[in-house]
Design a protein around this motif. Structure first.
Motif, PDB file in Angstrom:
ATOM      1  N   LEU A  12       0.827  -1.207   0.000  1.00 35.26           N
ATOM      2  CA  LEU A  12       0.000   0.000   0.000  1.00 35.26           C
ATOM      3  C   LEU A  12       0.862   1.258   0.000  1.00 35.26           C
ATOM      4  CD1 LEU A  12      -2.856  -0.871   2.533  1.00 35.26           C
ATOM      5  CD2 LEU A  12      -2.899  -1.001   0.039  1.00 35.26           C
ATOM      6  N   GLU A  13       0.513   2.172  -0.890  1.00 32.92           N
ATOM      7  CA  GLU A  13       1.191   3.470  -1.000  1.00 32.92           C
ATOM      8  C   GLU A  13       0.138   4.571  -0.850  1.00 32.92           C
ATOM      9  OE1 GLU A  13       4.497   3.904  -1.915  1.00 32.92           O
ATOM     10  OE2 GLU A  13       5.072   1.842  -2.449  1.00 32.92           O
ATOM     11  N   LYS A  14       0.479   5.606  -0.084  1.00 33.83           N
ATOM     12  CA  LYS A  14      -0.430   6.732   0.059  1.00 33.83           C
ATOM     13  C   LYS A  14       0.366   7.974   0.417  1.00 33.83           C
ATOM     14  CE  LYS A  14      -4.390   8.894   0.314  1.00 33.83           C
ATOM     15  NZ  LYS A  14      -5.257   9.064  -0.875  1.00 33.83           N
ATOM     16  N   SER A  23       4.318   3.636   2.491  1.00 33.97           N
ATOM     17  CA  SER A  23       5.352   3.389   1.496  1.00 33.97           C
ATOM     18  C   SER A  23       5.573   1.887   1.355  1.00 33.97           C
ATOM     19  CB  SER A  23       6.663   4.085   1.905  1.00 33.97           C
ATOM     20  OG  SER A  23       7.694   3.825   0.982  1.00 33.97           O
ATOM     21  N   GLY A  24       4.643   1.238   0.649  1.00 34.31           N
ATOM     22  CA  GLY A  24       4.762  -0.200   0.439  1.00 34.31           C
ATOM     23  C   GLY A  24       4.383  -1.031   1.643  1.00 34.31           C
ATOM     24  N   ALA A  25       3.413  -0.576   2.427  1.00 37.22           N
ATOM     25  CA  ALA A  25       3.014  -1.296   3.646  1.00 37.22           C
ATOM     26  C   ALA A  25       2.301  -2.600   3.294  1.00 37.22           C
ATOM     27  CB  ALA A  25       2.107  -0.417   4.504  1.00 37.22           C
ATOM     28  N   SER A  26       2.737  -3.695   3.923  1.00 37.32           N
ATOM     29  CA  SER A  26       2.145  -5.010   3.688  1.00 37.32           C
ATOM     30  C   SER A  26       1.984  -5.743   5.013  1.00 37.32           C
ATOM     31  CB  SER A  26       3.023  -5.844   2.753  1.00 37.32           C
ATOM     32  OG  SER A  26       3.167  -5.243   1.486  1.00 37.32           O
ATOM     33  N   LEU A  27       0.884  -6.477   5.132  1.00 42.03           N
ATOM     34  CA  LEU A  27       0.663  -7.343   6.290  1.00 42.03           C
ATOM     35  C   LEU A  27      -0.445  -8.325   5.952  1.00 42.03           C
ATOM     36  CD1 LEU A  27      -2.215  -6.388   7.780  1.00 42.03           C
ATOM     37  CD2 LEU A  27      -0.785  -4.542   8.599  1.00 42.03           C
ATOM     38  N   ALA A  28      -0.532  -9.381   6.763  1.00 41.11           N
ATOM     39  CA  ALA A  28      -1.599 -10.367   6.623  1.00 41.11           C
ATOM     40  C   ALA A  28      -1.999 -10.828   8.016  1.00 41.11           C
ATOM     41  CB  ALA A  28      -1.134 -11.550   5.780  1.00 41.11           C
ATOM     42  N   VAL A  29      -3.303 -10.830   8.280  1.00 43.06           N
ATOM     43  CA  VAL A  29      -3.829 -11.173   9.600  1.00 43.06           C
ATOM     44  C   VAL A  29      -4.810 -12.330   9.436  1.00 43.06           C
ATOM     45  CG1 VAL A  29      -5.001 -10.323  11.663  1.00 43.06           C
ATOM     46  CG2 VAL A  29      -3.609  -8.757  10.286  1.00 43.06           C
ATOM     47  N   GLU A  30      -4.626 -13.364  10.256  1.00 44.53           N
ATOM     48  CA  GLU A  30      -5.455 -14.558  10.150  1.00 44.53           C
ATOM     49  C   GLU A  30      -6.693 -14.456  11.033  1.00 44.53           C
ATOM     50  OE1 GLU A  30      -2.988 -17.875  11.068  1.00 44.53           O
ATOM     51  OE2 GLU A  30      -1.522 -17.427   9.494  1.00 44.53           O
ATOM     52  N   ALA A  31      -7.647 -15.356  10.793  1.00 43.90           N
ATOM     53  CA  ALA A  31      -8.896 -15.369  11.552  1.00 43.90           C
ATOM     54  C   ALA A  31      -8.633 -15.601  13.029  1.00 43.90           C
ATOM     55  CB  ALA A  31      -9.819 -16.464  11.005  1.00 43.90           C
ATOM     56  N   THR A  47      -3.360   5.871   8.827  1.00 43.44           N
ATOM     57  CA  THR A  47      -3.608   5.809   7.385  1.00 43.44           C
ATOM     58  C   THR A  47      -3.736   4.369   6.925  1.00 43.44           C
ATOM     59  OG1 THR A  47      -2.362   7.855   7.042  1.00 43.44           O
ATOM     60  CG2 THR A  47      -2.728   6.474   5.111  1.00 43.44           C
ATOM     61  N   LEU A  48      -2.925   3.467   7.472  1.00 40.66           N
ATOM     62  CA  LEU A  48      -3.022   2.054   7.108  1.00 40.66           C
ATOM     63  C   LEU A  48      -4.369   1.487   7.525  1.00 40.66           C
ATOM     64  CD1 LEU A  48      -1.903  -0.556   6.022  1.00 40.66           C
ATOM     65  CD2 LEU A  48      -0.634  -0.869   8.166  1.00 40.66           C
ATOM     66  N   VAL A  49      -4.828   1.811   8.738  1.00 38.40           N
ATOM     67  CA  VAL A  49      -6.142   1.336   9.182  1.00 38.40           C
ATOM     68  C   VAL A  49      -7.241   1.887   8.273  1.00 38.40           C
ATOM     69  CG1 VAL A  49      -7.850   1.488  11.040  1.00 38.40           C
ATOM     70  CG2 VAL A  49      -5.459   0.960  11.578  1.00 38.40           C
ATOM     71  N   ARG A  50      -7.125   3.140   7.903  1.00 37.14           N
ATOM     72  CA  ARG A  50      -8.144   3.735   7.012  1.00 37.14           C
ATOM     73  C   ARG A  50      -8.136   3.075   5.649  1.00 37.14           C
ATOM     74  NH1 ARG A  50      -7.042  10.098   8.660  1.00 37.14           N
ATOM     75  NH2 ARG A  50      -8.316  10.088  10.565  1.00 37.14           N
ATOM     76  N   ALA A  51      -6.957   2.737   5.155  1.00 38.13           N
ATOM     77  CA  ALA A  51      -6.879   2.053   3.860  1.00 38.13           C
ATOM     78  C   ALA A  51      -7.473   0.646   3.950  1.00 38.13           C
ATOM     79  CB  ALA A  51      -5.430   1.996   3.386  1.00 38.13           C
ATOM     80  N   LEU A  52      -7.234  -0.019   5.064  1.00 37.43           N
ATOM     81  CA  LEU A  52      -7.762  -1.367   5.242  1.00 37.43           C
ATOM     82  C   LEU A  52      -9.271  -1.378   5.411  1.00 37.43           C
ATOM     83  CD1 LEU A  52      -5.060  -2.844   7.665  1.00 37.43           C
ATOM     84  CD2 LEU A  52      -5.482  -3.561   5.302  1.00 37.43           C
ATOM     85  N   THR A  53      -9.834  -0.310   5.969  1.00 36.88           N
ATOM     86  CA  THR A  53     -11.277  -0.264   6.205  1.00 36.88           C
ATOM     87  C   THR A  53     -12.038   0.456   5.094  1.00 36.88           C
ATOM     88  OG1 THR A  53     -10.992   1.726   7.564  1.00 36.88           O
ATOM     89  CG2 THR A  53     -11.014  -0.395   8.706  1.00 36.88           C
ATOM     90  N   GLY A  54     -11.335   0.934   4.096  1.00 32.00           N
ATOM     91  CA  GLY A  54     -12.001   1.556   2.953  1.00 32.00           C
ATOM     92  C   GLY A  54     -12.367   3.006   3.137  1.00 32.00           C
ATOM     93  N   SER A  60      -1.746   3.252  -4.542  1.00 34.47           N
ATOM     94  CA  SER A  60      -1.451   1.987  -5.210  1.00 34.47           C
ATOM     95  C   SER A  60      -1.396   0.885  -4.172  1.00 34.47           C
ATOM     96  CB  SER A  60      -0.129   2.075  -5.984  1.00 34.47           C
ATOM     97  OG  SER A  60       0.952   2.332  -5.106  1.00 34.47           O
ATOM     98  N   GLY A  61      -1.321  -0.352  -4.635  1.00 34.56           N
ATOM     99  CA  GLY A  61      -1.361  -1.493  -3.742  1.00 34.56           C
ATOM    100  C   GLY A  61      -2.778  -2.001  -3.572  1.00 34.56           C
ATOM    101  N   GLN A  62      -2.919  -3.034  -2.775  1.00 32.24           N
ATOM    102  CA  GLN A  62      -4.219  -3.684  -2.623  1.00 32.24           C
ATOM    103  C   GLN A  62      -4.500  -4.012  -1.165  1.00 32.24           C
ATOM    104  OE1 GLN A  62      -4.805  -7.836  -4.029  1.00 32.24           O
ATOM    105  NE2 GLN A  62      -6.448  -7.021  -5.297  1.00 32.24           N
ATOM    106  N   ALA A  63      -5.738  -3.767  -0.752  1.00 26.62           N
ATOM    107  CA  ALA A  63      -6.211  -4.151   0.569  1.00 26.62           C
ATOM    108  C   ALA A  63      -7.403  -5.078   0.392  1.00 26.62           C
ATOM    109  CB  ALA A  63      -6.615  -2.928   1.386  1.00 26.62           C
ATOM    110  N   ARG A  64      -7.480  -6.115   1.246  1.00 27.90           N
ATOM    111  CA  ARG A  64      -8.580  -7.069   1.184  1.00 27.90           C
ATOM    112  C   ARG A  64      -9.048  -7.411   2.590  1.00 27.90           C
ATOM    113  NH1 ARG A  64     -10.532  -7.674  -3.844  1.00 27.90           N
ATOM    114  NH2 ARG A  64     -10.959  -9.910  -3.633  1.00 27.90           N
TER     115      ARG A  64
END
Length: 328
Positions: A12-14, A23-31, A47-54, A60-64
């Motif tokens: 994620l870039e913002k 600047s290229g933030a990446s993470l993965a969180v399991e159930a 900003t990362l939390v806001r990007a993750l919650t829409g 650029s980058g992807q949040a799911r």
């Protein structure tokens, strides 16, 4: 087989003008995992939390979330507590939770939620008349009325007294035990160390380290230490078998009022006491401690800040060289 991520960020870039928030933030969180984001102010956590919650669109980058875009996921499955959440204050605590519960088809009883956050006796109190910590707990409750599958908490215990903080901690632990996935940001390292299955350290918009608290402490926390409350100079300990120095960033006291003996086991403390007494070195206290998550935070955040400062200086030097060449 690796578990599928419930919450995921990929590169994620913002930026806001010339300010780089991510600047290229990446993470993965399991159930069912509690994932804590830590980092200095301005590191990009909110900003990362806001990007993750829409609520913020990354450049650029992807949040799911649960396999979908944050803007497409069923909002009834999410609970989101922003850092600056300010609900209407001319409602009682019960009325506030009832209002938010009314936004969902299958909401929880507001009284049950108030009990969960330790405010069962304040339901009829105006929100504006609650203490700051009680208000924050009502805000936490507002994120729980829909019984979310994924919960985002941005600085959830800010302003809450120690007893209330522990109530919220137990609540988060119970939610995770029941399968709720929790992503929280915090400046409280004790909070992160207690609650988090894994921790991610964000600095300059990137996740520069992640892992369980124990693994991060083992990899980055440094050695055990004995802090001696003394005005004696470290040079007075030259022939002690353990390294001695002033604390780099001492917690709650002047660096000149203490020295730190590193790489020392508790069994060796008596030899240090004998050393002090034989040399008539005055001291007012001894504290032994193992490294913890705060040591990790200080070490990695300081390193990231030094690297950032060096990069800024390099750009400035190059700019000065270009200007000098043009002038010549």
């Amino acid at each position: 087989m690796e578990a599928e991520a419930v919450v995921e960020a990929r590169g994620l870039e913002k930026s806001y003008g010339e300010t780089v928030a991510l600047s290229g933030a990446s993470l993965a969180v399991e159930a069912g995992e509690v994932f804590a984001l830590i980092g200095p102010n301005g590191a990009g956590k909110t900003t990362l939390v806001r990007a993750l919650t829409g609520t913020t669109e990354p450049d650029s980058g992807q949040a799911r979330i649960m396999g979908e875009s944050p803007t497409a996921v069923d909002r009834g499955r999410l609970g989101v507590l922003p850092q600056d959440f300010t609900p209407p204050d001319r409602l009682t605590a019960h009325e506030l939770l009832a209002y938010y519960a009314g936004l969902y088809d299958d909401a929880r009883d507001p009284d049950d939620v108030l009990a969960d956050v330790g405010l069962a006796d304040t339901g009829e109190t105006w929100y504006e008349d609650l203490s700051g910590g009680q208000q924050r707990r009502v805000c936490v409750g507002a994120t729980l009325v829909n019984d979310p599958d994924v919960l985002f908490l941005d600085e959830p215990t800010t302003g809450i007294d120690p007893a209330g903080r522990r109530t919220v901690w137990r609540l988060i632990e119970d939610l995770a035990a029941s399968g709720t996935t929790v992503i929280l940001t915090t400046h409280d390292m004790a909070e992160a160390q207690r609650l988090a299955d894994r921790v991610g350290l964000l600095a300059s918009g990137s996740v520069i380290a992640r892992g369980t608290p124990d693994a991060l402490v083992s990899d980055h926390g440094g050695s055990s230490r004995l802090t001696i409350e003394t005005t004696a100079d470290p040079a007075a300990f030259d022939d002690l078998e353990h390294p001695v120095s002033r604390p780099e960033r001492h917690r709650g006291r002047s660096a000149e009022s203490a020295v730190v003996v590193r790489d020392i086991d508790p069994e060796a403390i008596a030899t240090v006491v004998d050393y002090l007494e034989r040399r008539s070195l005055e001291y007012t206290g001894l504290t032994w401690a193992e490294p913890d998550l705060e040591d990790v935070y200080l070490a990695l955040a300081d390193r990231a800040e030094l690297e950032r400062t060096a990069a800024v200086d390099d750009v400035a030097d190059q700019s000065d060289a270009v200007e000098a060449g043009e002038t010549a």
